[in-house]
Design a protein around this motif. Structure first.
Motif, PDB file in Angstrom:
ATOM      1  N   LEU A  89       4.529  -5.027   2.895  1.00 33.05           N
ATOM      2  CA  LEU A  89       3.742  -4.839   1.477  1.00 33.05           C
ATOM      3  C   LEU A  89       3.838  -3.158   1.313  1.00 33.05           C
ATOM      4  CD1 LEU A  89       1.332  -5.613  -0.068  1.00 33.05           C
ATOM      5  CD2 LEU A  89       0.098  -5.143   1.688  1.00 33.05           C
ATOM      6  N   ALA A  90       3.754  -2.579   2.670  1.00 34.71           N
ATOM      7  CA  ALA A  90       3.633  -1.174   2.642  1.00 34.71           C
ATOM      8  C   ALA A  90       5.003  -0.192   1.833  1.00 34.71           C
ATOM      9  CB  ALA A  90       3.374  -0.496   3.872  1.00 34.71           C
ATOM     10  N   THR A  91       5.791  -1.006   2.402  1.00 33.75           N
ATOM     11  CA  THR A  91       7.369  -0.379   2.131  1.00 33.75           C
ATOM     12  C   THR A  91       7.755  -0.895   0.580  1.00 33.75           C
ATOM     13  OG1 THR A  91       8.645  -2.007   3.215  1.00 33.75           O
ATOM     14  CG2 THR A  91       8.082   0.122   4.527  1.00 33.75           C
ATOM     15  N   ILE A 103       8.394   7.849  -7.673  1.00 34.18           N
ATOM     16  CA  ILE A 103       7.860   6.732  -7.198  1.00 34.18           C
ATOM     17  C   ILE A 103       8.365   6.383  -5.824  1.00 34.18           C
ATOM     18  CG2 ILE A 103       7.725   4.185  -7.601  1.00 34.18           C
ATOM     19  CD1 ILE A 103       8.011   4.495 -10.528  1.00 34.18           C
ATOM     20  N   GLU A 104       7.491   6.296  -4.800  1.00 42.08           N
ATOM     21  CA  GLU A 104       7.775   6.195  -3.380  1.00 42.08           C
ATOM     22  C   GLU A 104       7.178   4.891  -2.774  1.00 42.08           C
ATOM     23  OE1 GLU A 104       6.933   9.745  -1.379  1.00 42.08           O
ATOM     24  OE2 GLU A 104       8.283  11.107  -2.426  1.00 42.08           O
ATOM     25  N   SER A 105       7.652   4.310  -1.950  1.00 42.13           N
ATOM     26  CA  SER A 105       6.922   3.242  -0.900  1.00 42.13           C
ATOM     27  C   SER A 105       5.966   4.020  -0.272  1.00 42.13           C
ATOM     28  CB  SER A 105       7.975   2.599  -0.018  1.00 42.13           C
ATOM     29  OG  SER A 105       9.066   2.226  -0.725  1.00 42.13           O
ATOM     30  N   PHE A 106       4.861   3.416   0.124  1.00 37.79           N
ATOM     31  CA  PHE A 106       3.765   3.665   0.779  1.00 37.79           C
ATOM     32  C   PHE A 106       4.235   4.088   2.172  1.00 37.79           C
ATOM     33  CE2 PHE A 106       0.098   3.141   3.631  1.00 37.79           C
ATOM     34  CZ  PHE A 106      -0.989   3.989   3.073  1.00 37.79           C
ATOM     35  N   ASP A 107       3.836   5.063   2.525  1.00 34.42           N
ATOM     36  CA  ASP A 107       3.993   5.723   3.993  1.00 34.42           C
ATOM     37  C   ASP A 107       2.896   6.087   4.635  1.00 34.42           C
ATOM     38  OD1 ASP A 107       4.918   6.447   6.324  1.00 34.42           O
ATOM     39  OD2 ASP A 107       6.715   7.533   5.529  1.00 34.42           O
ATOM     40  N   LYS A 110       2.485   9.737   5.759  1.00 38.48           N
ATOM     41  CA  LYS A 110       2.356  10.903   4.897  1.00 38.48           C
ATOM     42  C   LYS A 110       0.888  11.193   4.901  1.00 38.48           C
ATOM     43  CE  LYS A 110       6.667  10.065   2.323  1.00 38.48           C
ATOM     44  NZ  LYS A 110       7.629  10.019   1.245  1.00 38.48           N
ATOM     45  N   ILE A 111       0.130  10.403   4.921  1.00 35.08           N
ATOM     46  CA  ILE A 111      -1.369  10.815   4.561  1.00 35.08           C
ATOM     47  C   ILE A 111      -1.758  11.559   6.045  1.00 35.08           C
ATOM     48  CG2 ILE A 111      -3.628   9.633   4.799  1.00 35.08           C
ATOM     49  CD1 ILE A 111      -2.671   7.457   3.224  1.00 35.08           C
ATOM     50  N   ALA A 112      -1.216  11.245   7.089  1.00 37.14           N
ATOM     51  CA  ALA A 112      -1.767  12.024   8.234  1.00 37.14           C
ATOM     52  C   ALA A 112      -1.097  13.100   8.399  1.00 37.14           C
ATOM     53  CB  ALA A 112      -1.268  10.957   9.493  1.00 37.14           C
ATOM     54  N   ASN A 113       0.295  13.375   7.873  1.00 35.43           N
ATOM     55  CA  ASN A 113       0.991  14.714   7.928  1.00 35.43           C
ATOM     56  C   ASN A 113       0.270  15.560   7.057  1.00 35.43           C
ATOM     57  OD1 ASN A 113       2.782  13.712   9.933  1.00 35.43           O
ATOM     58  ND2 ASN A 113       4.353  13.196   8.445  1.00 35.43           N
ATOM     59  N   THR A 114      -0.062  15.037   5.812  1.00 33.61           N
ATOM     60  CA  THR A 114      -0.791  15.985   4.683  1.00 33.61           C
ATOM     61  C   THR A 114      -2.161  16.421   5.220  1.00 33.61           C
ATOM     62  OG1 THR A 114      -1.711  14.088   3.563  1.00 33.61           O
ATOM     63  CG2 THR A 114       0.597  15.134   2.923  1.00 33.61           C
ATOM     64  N   SER A 131      -5.007   5.237   9.092  1.00 39.60           N
ATOM     65  CA  SER A 131      -5.346   3.904   9.446  1.00 39.60           C
ATOM     66  C   SER A 131      -6.183   3.164   8.716  1.00 39.60           C
ATOM     67  CB  SER A 131      -5.461   3.641  10.922  1.00 39.60           C
ATOM     68  OG  SER A 131      -4.301   4.283  11.576  1.00 39.60           O
ATOM     69  N   GLN A 132      -7.525   3.787   8.780  1.00 40.65           N
ATOM     70  CA  GLN A 132      -8.563   3.485   8.090  1.00 40.65           C
ATOM     71  C   GLN A 132      -8.379   3.290   6.387  1.00 40.65           C
ATOM     72  OE1 GLN A 132     -11.312   2.007   9.296  1.00 40.65           O
ATOM     73  NE2 GLN A 132     -10.242   2.477  11.371  1.00 40.65           N
ATOM     74  N   VAL A 133      -7.653   4.284   5.868  1.00 48.67           N
ATOM     75  CA  VAL A 133      -7.184   4.329   4.464  1.00 48.67           C
ATOM     76  C   VAL A 133      -6.286   2.983   4.280  1.00 48.67           C
ATOM     77  CG1 VAL A 133      -5.893   5.595   2.722  1.00 48.67           C
ATOM     78  CG2 VAL A 133      -7.535   6.596   4.060  1.00 48.67           C
ATOM     79  N   TRP A 134      -5.303   3.002   5.202  1.00 51.69           N
ATOM     80  CA  TRP A 134      -4.347   1.627   4.991  1.00 51.69           C
ATOM     81  C   TRP A 134      -5.170   0.152   4.847  1.00 51.69           C
ATOM     82  CZ3 TRP A 134      -0.377  -0.918   3.415  1.00 51.69           C
ATOM     83  CH2 TRP A 134      -0.096  -1.983   4.036  1.00 51.69           C
ATOM     84  N   LYS A 135      -6.209   0.212   5.836  1.00 46.64           N
ATOM     85  CA  LYS A 135      -6.954  -0.921   5.583  1.00 46.64           C
ATOM     86  C   LYS A 135      -7.437  -1.177   4.341  1.00 46.64           C
ATOM     87  CE  LYS A 135      -7.922  -1.221  10.496  1.00 46.64           C
ATOM     88  NZ  LYS A 135      -9.103  -1.133  11.629  1.00 46.64           N
ATOM     89  N   GLU A 136      -8.126  -0.100   3.648  1.00 48.26           N
ATOM     90  CA  GLU A 136      -8.709  -0.482   2.266  1.00 48.26           C
ATOM     91  C   GLU A 136      -7.586  -0.662   1.354  1.00 48.26           C
ATOM     92  OE1 GLU A 136     -12.417   0.063   3.823  1.00 48.26           O
ATOM     93  OE2 GLU A 136     -11.847  -0.255   1.725  1.00 48.26           O
ATOM     94  N   LEU A 137      -6.567   0.102   1.389  1.00 47.85           N
ATOM     95  CA  LEU A 137      -5.527  -0.053   0.437  1.00 47.85           C
ATOM     96  C   LEU A 137      -4.907  -1.590   0.243  1.00 47.85           C
ATOM     97  CD1 LEU A 137      -3.358   3.262   0.593  1.00 47.85           C
ATOM     98  CD2 LEU A 137      -5.363   2.717  -1.041  1.00 47.85           C
ATOM     99  N   LYS A 138      -4.859  -2.113   1.393  1.00 50.75           N
ATOM    100  CA  LYS A 138      -4.432  -3.683   1.490  1.00 50.75           C
ATOM    101  C   LYS A 138      -5.174  -4.684   0.770  1.00 50.75           C
ATOM    102  CE  LYS A 138      -4.166  -4.339   5.995  1.00 50.75           C
ATOM    103  NZ  LYS A 138      -3.898  -4.887   7.314  1.00 50.75           N
ATOM    104  N   LYS A 139      -6.525  -4.150   0.696  1.00 49.26           N
ATOM    105  CA  LYS A 139      -7.549  -4.957  -0.094  1.00 49.26           C
ATOM    106  C   LYS A 139      -7.232  -4.807  -1.770  1.00 49.26           C
ATOM    107  CE  LYS A 139     -10.884  -4.274   3.349  1.00 49.26           C
ATOM    108  NZ  LYS A 139     -12.282  -3.583   3.644  1.00 49.26           N
ATOM    109  N   LEU A 140      -6.675  -4.053  -2.408  1.00 46.24           N
ATOM    110  CA  LEU A 140      -6.623  -3.684  -3.472  1.00 46.24           C
ATOM    111  C   LEU A 140      -5.517  -4.369  -4.142  1.00 46.24           C
ATOM    112  CD1 LEU A 140      -6.543   0.332  -3.614  1.00 46.24           C
ATOM    113  CD2 LEU A 140      -8.609  -1.336  -3.982  1.00 46.24           C
ATOM    114  N   ASN A 141      -5.745  -5.041  -5.277  1.00 48.79           N
ATOM    115  CA  ASN A 141      -4.828  -5.904  -6.210  1.00 48.79           C
ATOM    116  C   ASN A 141      -4.021  -4.980  -7.185  1.00 48.79           C
ATOM    117  OD1 ASN A 141      -3.348  -7.919  -7.051  1.00 48.79           O
ATOM    118  ND2 ASN A 141      -4.782  -8.716  -8.561  1.00 48.79           N
ATOM    119  N   VAL A 142      -3.337  -3.936  -7.031  1.00 51.59           N
ATOM    120  CA  VAL A 142      -2.776  -3.054  -7.936  1.00 51.59           C
ATOM    121  C   VAL A 142      -1.367  -2.912  -7.696  1.00 51.59           C
ATOM    122  CG1 VAL A 142      -4.836  -1.582  -8.173  1.00 51.59           C
ATOM    123  CG2 VAL A 142      -3.102  -1.032  -6.457  1.00 51.59           C
TER     124      VAL A 142
END
Length: 772
Positions: A89-91, A103-107, A110-114, A131-142
């Motif tokens: 799902l992420a990649t 357009i890039e695959s979610f990584d 990259k959030i942590a590094n920024t 990691s907390q952000v990733w949990k939220e993003l998985k819930k989004l239907n976009v």
């Protein structure tokens, strides 16, 4: 395992003609290898991969979308292993539209590094928040995430964790605080015509917000995807909303007859009546260019300038005329008030004599009065051309070239005679010294009476209605979009697919150009946003938008041919296909003219940044399959239909190759003769000009010279020198050369600083210079 492979092979043979519809609307042949690669990347066991591929192949149908395929794969993986499904799902499914126009695959990393880089957060904190952000993003239907969306979710988590000090450093002000800080401290290299100062920082910050507005609000997702992925390049996104009109060709007669309102209305500035003296007209010329820059996104040109100004020189001594011209040239080069603190991007078209088609045209002089016909002012026309050329030849007070206006000398059959030999020689002395003059050739059969150029190469010809005035003046290039030719080759299995992809890319470009034209009409007529262009002139508005061109540009024809045939544009057999490609694009433009009644053209893109951007994106997407010029991180594609700058092709053969494309790029083209470091001989250059004009179809060209200038002792040198031979200076030696059209400072000998991106700087180093 063997049974699974046999089943896959059988299924593939039944679905060999199945095509997948990508997010940008382009159809691409179904590839089980690509599907297998995506599964391997998330460490799916091979046995399970085979089962999933078999399931997918049995479910696909012609026209299935990539979104549908990814949904099926994710569901299959979820039944096997949730962690692997999350990785997939992420990649592959979660895509991010980044602030770098990609357009890039979610990584998650990259959030942590920024967070670490921009806020100083610890590694432990950064990865916990990510990691907390990733949990939220998985819930989004976009279908797509955006960099601003992710950044806002990160900021929410920072607040929840009580990390307000980190949030304040990570927040977004149009662009991230970190990026604004970098702009203030380091500047940008997107535009070689801009220096690093507060105005340019202000421009870049505003540009980023307006680019996001265009991509997220004005353009449908398929066009935004096509641009950000690198299929096409939509130029000037920062101007898409508010300044959608690109280049313009002025008619100075309008202001000679009616005076000047630089704001278009006279409500906010002083109003000037019709000029009475040549000095006033010179001042108005500069003000016209500067005022139009506030409404346009590209260059401003004035063709037939010395012909239309000639009545104001009647009866004046040469020294007085030259002084007035000097005032104009210095004003154009010192008005640091255009977009982001640039001088106006200007071009001046000069004639060696009054063209035959103008000799009986009504001439307007002081106070806008009729003073006869332009044929009455032959002597003054020649005097003004001489004054302009001599002023440019003298350079500025330090001996550097005047970089603007781009000065275009129009060559007609009558001007290539002994009567004009002295004038021609003087122009070639300018070419020999600075390499700044251009030549517009009116002798080829595809020419009419007029062809005017507005900057790097965009061009108008009197082939729209057949009237030189309405076709070429008070209008311009509305916009152009560039096609990524090498990418088309990488994706095509045969020559027929090349044309299918070209048509798909053109279809996308037509949609984008029509949206931009509609915005141009709104800005002119409904939003009151372009008052200078919208001012009343003889029961009409000044800018003739219905006569403006919408153009298809292209980059990397040479690399396309190398990918398809193993040989480039300098091979006769490959070149035949290159011509065929451009004929096809022209045919599409002609069909669109008939269908829409609008003015569609084809041009050689002035790809100052696009050639670098396309090459960088394709290197990431296609790896070793991508055919690139340059080295390591400084890759680029060959500009439009040019011979590569490092080719050993002789100058004569280069002319023979590139002339074939000038009649096919009526919207704009240029031929570059990069001259050697030794002093060019004006007589030899003039002889070469005669041969190019009379014996080739080259429509527009320049003799380009690399120059070095020592700031310390004011020494001007030919070539790119690391040290001044006069005083021995190392650090303060500036380099100058032609960008894609105009001459500009490109950096300093001992520094990578300057106006050029890495790819363009590498192209500068790669250029092969012709010796006389």
């Amino acid at each position: 395992m063997m049974q699974n492979k046999t089943k896959i092979a059988d299924l593939l043979s039944n679905n060999i003609k199945v095509c997948v519809k990508k997010n940008n609307g382009i159809l691409e042949r179904f590839s089980h290898e690509k599907l297998l690669k995506s599964l391997v990347l998330v460490e799916t066991p091979l046995s399970e991969s085979d089962k999933i591929i078999s399931s997918i192949i049995s479910s696909v149908y012609d026209g299935i979308s990539t979104k549908e395929i990814k949904k099926i794969v994710h569901e299959e993986l979820s039944g096997i292993d949730e962690e692997t499904a999350n990785k997939y799902l992420a990649t592959t499914t979660l895509k991010v539209r980044t602030s770098r126009d990609k357009i890039e695959s979610f990584d998650l990393s990259k959030i942590a590094n920024t967070l670490i880089e921009e806020t100083g957060a610890s590694q432990e904190t950064a990865f916990e928040i990510a990691s907390q952000v990733w949990k939220e993003l998985k819930k989004l239907n976009v279908q797509y995430l955006t960099a601003p969306m992710i950044r806002e979710i990160v900021n929410t988590k920072l607040v929840e964790y009580g990390l307000e000090d980190l949030r304040s450093r990570y927040t977004r002000l149009g662009i991230p605080v970190y990026n604004i800080t970098s702009l203030i401290e380091n500047g940008s290299r997107d535009n070689a015509n801009m220096i690093h100062n507060p105005e340019s920082v202000h421009k870049y910050v505003a540009d980023e917000a307006l680019k996001q507005y265009a991509l997220l609000h004005m353009l449908p997702s398929d066009l935004a995807d096509a641009h950000m992925s690198g299929d096409i390049h939509i130029h000037d996104l920062e101007f898409f909303a508010g300044r959608p009109l690109n280049c313009m060709q002025h008619d100075i007669r309008t202001f000679i007859k009616y005076g000047l309102k630089v704001d278009g209305t006279g409500d906010h500035t002083s109003v000037a009546g019709p000029p009475n003296h040549i000095e006033t007209l010179m001042n108005h010329t500069g003000e016209i260019m500067l005022a139009a820059q506030q409404n346009m996104s590209g260059g401003q040109g004035m063709s037939l300038w010395n012909v239309f100004v000639a009545p104001f020189a009647k009866g004046l001594p040469y020294d007085e005329v030259k002084q007035a011209v000097q005032m104009l040239v210095y004003n154009l080069n010192m008005a640091y008030a255009a977009r982001g603190s640039q001088v106006p991007f200007t071009s001046m078209g000069l004639e060696f004599s009054v063209p035959k088609f103008l000799q009986d045209e009504t001439a307007y002089g002081p106070k806008g009065q009729v003073v006869g016909t332009y044929g009455d002012f032959e002597e003054e026309t020649r005097m003004l051309q001489r004054a302009f050329t001599e002023t440019l030849l003298e350079g500025d007070a330090d001996g550097k070239p005047h970089l603007f206006p781009n000065t275009i000398y129009t060559l007609r059959k009558e001007s290539l005679t002994s009567e004009y030999e002295d004038d021609l020689l003087r122009v070639h002395e300018l070419s020999a010294k600075y390499g700044s003059s251009y030549f517009a050739n009116m002798l080829p059969k595809y020419r009419g009476n007029m062809a005017n150029y507005m900057g790097c190469r965009t061009c108008l010809q009197d082939n729209w209605t057949g009237d030189w005035d309405t076709d070429c003046l008070r209008t311009g290039n509305l916009a152009y979009i560039t096609l990524n030719f090498p990418r088309i080759a990488y994706q095509s299995k045969d020559e027929s697919e090349v044309f299918d992809y070209i048509d798909s890319y053109i279809d996308l470009s037509v949609k984008a150009l029509n949206i931009r034209r509609e915005q141009g009409l709104n800005c002119l007529n409904n939003y009151n946003l372009l008052p200078f262009l919208n001012q009343d002139v003889e029961d009409d508005i000044y800018y003739r938008i219905d006569n403006s061109t919408m153009s298809f540009g292209f980059v990397g024809l040479n690399e396309m041919l190398l990918s398809l045939f193993g040989t480039g544009i300098d091979d006769p057999n490959s070149n035949k296909f290159g011509v065929k490609v451009l004929e096809h694009v022209n045919k599409r433009a002609q069909e669109l003219k008939k269908e829409t009644g609008l003015r569609w053209t084809v041009l050689q893109t002035p790809a100052e940044s696009t050639a670098y951007r396309f090459a960088t994106l394709d290197k990431e997407k296609f790896g070793d399959k991508a055919i690139l010029q340059g080295e390591s991180d400084a890759n680029y594609y060959t500009n439009s239909s040019h011979v590569p700058v490092n080719s050993n092709t002789s100058l004569i053969d280069k002319i023979k190759i590139e002339e074939q494309y000038h009649s096919l790029t009526g919207g704009g083209h240029i031929f570059h003769a990069f001259m050697g470091e030794s002093y060019s001989d004006p007589n030899s250059l003039m002889s070469l000009t005669n041969k190019i004009a009379k014996k080739s179809d080259i429509g527009f060209w320049a003799y380009s010279s690399a120059l070095s200038f020592c700031i310390k002792c004011k020494t001007l040198m030919k070539g790119l020198n690391d040290q001044c031979p006069t005083c021995g200076e190392h650090d303060d030696v500036e380099w100058y050369d032609r960008i894609t059209g105009y001459v500009q400072q490109v950096g300093r000998a001992k520094s990578a600083s300057g106006g050029w991106n890495a790819g363009k700087r590498q192209e500068l180093i790669d250029r092969k210079r012709f010796q006389q």
